[in-house]
Enzyme design. Structure first.
Site, mmCIF file in Angstrom:
data_model
loop_
_atom_site.group_PDB
_atom_site.id
_atom_site.type_symbol
_atom_site.label_atom_id
_atom_site.label_comp_id
_atom_site.label_asym_id
_atom_site.label_seq_id
_atom_site.Cartn_x
_atom_site.Cartn_y
_atom_site.Cartn_z
ATOM 1 N N HIS A 11 0.834 -1.198 0.000
ATOM 2 C CA HIS A 11 0.000 0.000 0.000
ATOM 3 C C HIS A 11 0.872 1.253 0.000
ATOM 4 O O HIS A 11 1.530 1.571 0.996
ATOM 5 C CB HIS A 11 -0.892 -0.033 1.246
ATOM 6 N N HIS A 53 -1.378 10.433 -2.442
ATOM 7 C CA HIS A 53 -2.596 10.095 -1.697
ATOM 8 C C HIS A 53 -3.488 11.300 -1.423
ATOM 9 O O HIS A 53 -4.661 11.306 -1.766
ATOM 10 C CB HIS A 53 -2.273 9.422 -0.363
ATOM 11 N N GLU A 112 -5.697 3.122 -7.716
ATOM 12 C CA GLU A 112 -6.934 3.754 -7.252
ATOM 13 C C GLU A 112 -7.084 5.137 -7.863
ATOM 14 O O GLU A 112 -6.201 5.987 -7.730
ATOM 15 C CB GLU A 112 -6.953 3.878 -5.730
#
Length: 242
Positions: A11, A53, A112
């Protein structure tokens, strides 16, 4: 037949040990035995998918501002590693293009899309085209919390596998119905044996995020998940190798 081993998916890289989303974190993740990299993507002011992020740069760089307001050359000037210690000073924000170019022959990717079309018009198209240019369609799962984003991705490239990120239960039944995403990706906090059984029973893949506890790793393997998304790929790899 014994279940296939769960994939270890890093991650933002080995983000417990190195600054997230940097080359240092990605290289360390692969050295620790990760099978894939899970990254998050925004769109810069000059329309490049960038691997990051937050919607703003303050937390993980020495700069300030909104990612969408900054061009790649502005983002590249920022130090994205020094906040984790002097040994990481000089690490830079990466574009999706740079990550795929460097790692495409070495690993798989869980990408993502942040925000969706409402925040970043055209991001799906640019992500898909980048994946196609680097010939990794068969090595990528595109993830999002927004089903409309996944449908837009699939419309542009039907061979791309898509995964619905899930942070709440009960799960929308349509997600497991005909035409639903190839993967369901529940948060560790809402994951249960029953949920995994429903996902796997519907013929979908199951990737669980973000897993920290060794005892949870044991349960997920027993439940036959396809992959474990973790900030600690070395720890999870060691656990799976017991």
């Amino acid at each position: 037949m014994a279940p296939a081993a769960a994939a270890v998916i890093a991650h933002r890289g080995a983000s417990v040990d190195a600054p997230e989303h940097t080359i240092a974190a990605f290289e360390l993740a692969l050295a620790q035995g990760a099978d894939g990299l899970a990254v998050e993507v925004h769109l810069s002011a000059d329309q490049h998918p960038v691997v990051f992020h937050d919607f703003t740069v303050e937390r993980t760089t020495d700069g300030a501002g909104v990612v969408a307001d900054l061009r790649v050359r502005d983002l590249k000037r920022l130090d994205a590693g020094g906040w984790r210690g002097p040994g990481f000073a000089g690490q830079r924000i990466q574009t999706l293009q740079e990550v795929l170019e460097r790692f495409r022959d070495r690993t798989r990717f869980w990408v993502e899309i942040k925000g969706g079309a409402a925040v970043y018009p055209g991001l799906e198209e640019r992500v898909v085209s980048t994946i196609e240019i680097y010939d990794v369609v068969d090595r990528v799962v595109v993830q999002s919390f927004d089903r409309a984003v996944l449908e837009a991705v699939r419309a542009r490239q039907p061979d791309l596998r898509v995964g619905l990120l899930v942070a709440q239960v009960p799960l929308d039944r349509a997600a497991l119905g005909p035409g639903g995403p190839e993967a369901i990706c529940p948060a560790a906090e809402v994951c249960s044996e029953d949920l995994v059984n429903r996902i796997r029973g519907a013929g979908r893949e199951c990737y669980v995020w973000t897993v920290h506890e060794p005892a949870l790793v044991d349960r997920l393997v027993k439940w036959d998940v396809n992959g474990i998304i973790t900030d600690r790929p070395g720890t999870v790899r060691a656990r799976l190798g017991r």
